[in-house]
Design a protein around this motif. Structure first.
Motif, mmCIF file in Angstrom:
data_model
loop_
_atom_site.group_PDB
_atom_site.id
_atom_site.type_symbol
_atom_site.label_atom_id
_atom_site.label_comp_id
_atom_site.label_asym_id
_atom_site.label_seq_id
_atom_site.Cartn_x
_atom_site.Cartn_y
_atom_site.Cartn_z
ATOM 1 N N LEU A 1 0.680 -1.370 0.056
ATOM 2 C CA LEU A 1 -0.029 -0.064 0.158
ATOM 3 C C LEU A 1 0.632 1.252 0.095
ATOM 4 N N GLY A 2 1.850 1.054 0.721
ATOM 5 C CA GLY A 2 2.876 2.225 0.805
ATOM 6 C C GLY A 2 3.438 2.602 -0.651
ATOM 7 N N ALA A 3 3.924 1.628 -1.423
ATOM 8 C CA ALA A 3 4.028 1.622 -2.745
ATOM 9 C C ALA A 3 3.214 1.919 -3.883
ATOM 10 N N TYR B 1 -11.613 -5.547 20.110
ATOM 11 C CA TYR B 1 -11.870 -6.574 18.774
ATOM 12 C C TYR B 1 -12.984 -5.966 17.853
ATOM 13 N N ALA B 2 -13.986 -5.246 18.489
ATOM 14 C CA ALA B 2 -15.124 -5.026 17.556
ATOM 15 C C ALA B 2 -14.760 -3.675 16.624
ATOM 16 N N ASP B 3 -13.992 -2.827 17.154
ATOM 17 C CA ASP B 3 -13.440 -1.775 16.288
ATOM 18 C C ASP B 3 -12.597 -2.479 15.131
ATOM 19 N N TYR B 4 -11.650 -3.358 15.561
ATOM 20 C CA TYR B 4 -10.685 -3.907 14.764
ATOM 21 C C TYR B 4 -11.463 -4.720 13.595
ATOM 22 N N GLU B 5 -12.527 -5.620 14.054
ATOM 23 C CA GLU B 5 -13.002 -6.408 13.054
ATOM 24 C C GLU B 5 -13.930 -5.723 11.960
ATOM 25 N N ARG B 6 -14.507 -4.383 12.605
ATOM 26 C CA ARG B 6 -14.947 -3.545 11.548
ATOM 27 C C ARG B 6 -14.017 -2.811 10.459
ATOM 28 N N ALA B 7 -12.686 -2.700 11.016
ATOM 29 C CA ALA B 7 -11.750 -2.152 9.995
ATOM 30 C C ALA B 7 -11.290 -3.249 9.300
ATOM 31 N N CYS B 8 -11.423 -4.382 9.759
ATOM 32 C CA CYS B 8 -11.090 -5.538 8.749
ATOM 33 C C CYS B 8 -11.885 -5.747 7.683
ATOM 34 N N THR B 9 -13.254 -5.726 8.256
ATOM 35 C CA THR B 9 -14.286 -5.589 7.038
ATOM 36 C C THR B 9 -14.098 -4.577 6.079
ATOM 37 N N ASP B 10 -13.968 -3.326 6.342
ATOM 38 C CA ASP B 10 -13.808 -2.178 5.639
ATOM 39 C C ASP B 10 -12.445 -2.469 4.680
ATOM 40 N N PHE B 11 -11.563 -2.793 5.390
ATOM 41 C CA PHE B 11 -10.324 -3.270 4.351
ATOM 42 C C PHE B 11 -10.647 -4.396 3.169
ATOM 43 N N SER B 12 -11.370 -5.420 3.974
ATOM 44 C CA SER B 12 -11.835 -6.581 3.005
ATOM 45 C C SER B 12 -12.536 -5.985 1.779
ATOM 46 N N ARG B 13 -13.606 -5.184 2.139
ATOM 47 C CA ARG B 13 -14.416 -4.689 0.967
ATOM 48 C C ARG B 13 -13.712 -3.761 0.263
ATOM 49 N N ALA B 14 -12.941 -2.986 0.599
ATOM 50 C CA ALA B 14 -11.933 -2.107 -0.470
ATOM 51 C C ALA B 14 -11.103 -2.933 -1.074
ATOM 52 N N PHE B 15 -10.503 -3.938 -0.835
ATOM 53 C CA PHE B 15 -9.792 -4.915 -1.374
ATOM 54 C C PHE B 15 -10.336 -5.613 -2.561
ATOM 55 N N ALA B 16 -11.548 -6.295 -2.094
ATOM 56 C CA ALA B 16 -12.533 -6.798 -3.161
ATOM 57 C C ALA B 16 -12.904 -5.668 -4.369
ATOM 58 N N ALA B 17 -13.421 -4.474 -3.993
ATOM 59 C CA ALA B 17 -13.565 -3.577 -4.952
ATOM 60 C C ALA B 17 -12.322 -2.998 -5.627
ATOM 61 N N GLY B 18 -11.164 -3.412 -5.373
ATOM 62 C CA GLY B 18 -9.987 -2.849 -5.915
ATOM 63 C C GLY B 18 -9.688 -1.273 -5.709
ATOM 64 N N ASP B 19 -10.040 -0.823 -4.795
ATOM 65 C CA ASP B 19 -10.014 0.458 -4.247
ATOM 66 C C ASP B 19 -8.957 0.687 -3.336
ATOM 67 N N LEU B 20 -7.707 1.234 -4.177
ATOM 68 C CA LEU B 20 -6.485 1.528 -3.601
ATOM 69 C C LEU B 20 -6.705 2.592 -2.271
ATOM 70 N N GLY B 21 -7.318 3.714 -2.603
ATOM 71 C CA GLY B 21 -7.506 4.621 -1.589
ATOM 72 C C GLY B 21 -8.106 4.313 -0.384
ATOM 73 N N ALA B 22 -9.282 3.385 -0.400
ATOM 74 C CA ALA B 22 -10.016 2.768 0.750
ATOM 75 C C ALA B 22 -9.227 1.901 1.282
ATOM 76 N N CYS B 23 -8.356 1.024 0.467
ATOM 77 C CA CYS B 23 -7.515 0.189 1.035
ATOM 78 C C CYS B 23 -6.319 0.874 2.013
ATOM 79 N N LYS B 24 -5.896 2.013 1.746
ATOM 80 C CA LYS B 24 -5.017 2.644 2.347
ATOM 81 C C LYS B 24 -5.625 3.312 3.552
ATOM 82 N N ALA B 25 -6.767 3.964 3.443
ATOM 83 C CA ALA B 25 -7.389 4.386 4.610
ATOM 84 C C ALA B 25 -7.795 3.287 5.752
ATOM 85 N N ALA B 26 -8.030 1.997 5.192
ATOM 86 C CA ALA B 26 -8.572 0.993 6.256
ATOM 87 C C ALA B 26 -7.122 0.467 6.875
ATOM 88 N N GLY B 27 -6.083 0.568 6.048
ATOM 89 C CA GLY B 27 -4.794 0.108 6.680
ATOM 90 C C GLY B 27 -4.415 0.960 7.605
#
Length: 187
Positions: A114-116, A146-172
């Motif tokens: 993501l940094g690259a 755990y609840a916040d972490y799981e939500r962030a993981c869900t956000d990251f997973s959705r962004a990754f599935a959508a191919g959205d680099l910006g959203a992946c970075k934000a979730a990361g």
């Protein structure tokens, strides 16, 4: 069953065969509860239960056969109600320290990508998300995060599935901050 051992000596070939038939019946659930040890060639196999590891070694010698049985019980963790439950097959052997080391390596691979400005590899993301799910099953290791972490993981997973680099970075970034907060309190 947490480290059962059994040693049998001077077994005949028929007794050895009967032992393995009995073991196979127990593993398949076909074994009778009552031991039929009245037969001359009957050697009852112990009930393996839910084992993590089972090792059976056989040695032949002049007096017959000797058999050594060693088993390790499956790891049990407490569920939300406090009862011990057996972990699914992929979770049985996971120790917290091993899991954390693996997560660190996978998260590093993800954040470096993501940094690259490159989408991380699917294998690294899948491994990280699965390990994150496992990590949140350990009690007393930061449950309030755990609840916040799981939500962030869900956000990251959705962004990754959508191919959205910006959203992946934000979730990361969110995942990294939650990791720092939790580790600051529990490490």
């Amino acid at each position: 069953m947490s480290g059962d051992k059994l040693y049998l000596e001077d077994l005949t070939q028929a007794q050895l065969a009967n032992f393995f038939r009995n073991l196979a019946d127990r593993l398949s659930g076909a074994a009778q509860d009552a031991d039929d040890s009245s037969a001359a060639d009957s050697v009852a196999a112990p009930n393996p239960g839910e084992f993590k590891k089972l090792k059976i070694s056989i040695k032949g010698d002049a007096g017959g056969f000797s058999l050594k049985w060693k088993s390790k019980a499956m790891i049990r963790r407490a569920d939300a109600e406090g009862e011990g439950i057996a972990a699914p097959a992929d979770e049985r052997e996971v120790k917290y320290k091993t899991l954390k080391k693996r997560m660190k390596a996978n998260f590093k691979a993800v954040t470096e990508s993501l940094g690259a400005d490159v989408m991380p590899g699917e294998a690294a993301v899948a491994a990280f998300l699965e390990d994150s799910r496992l990590m949140t099953t350990f009690p007393d290791k930061g449950a309030e995060f755990y609840a916040d972490y799981e939500r962030a993981c869900t956000d990251f997973s959705r962004a990754f599935a959508a191919g959205d680099l910006g959203a992946c970075k934000a979730a990361g970034v969110t995942l990294n901050q939650l990791k720092k907060d939790c580790h600051g309190r529990y490490k």
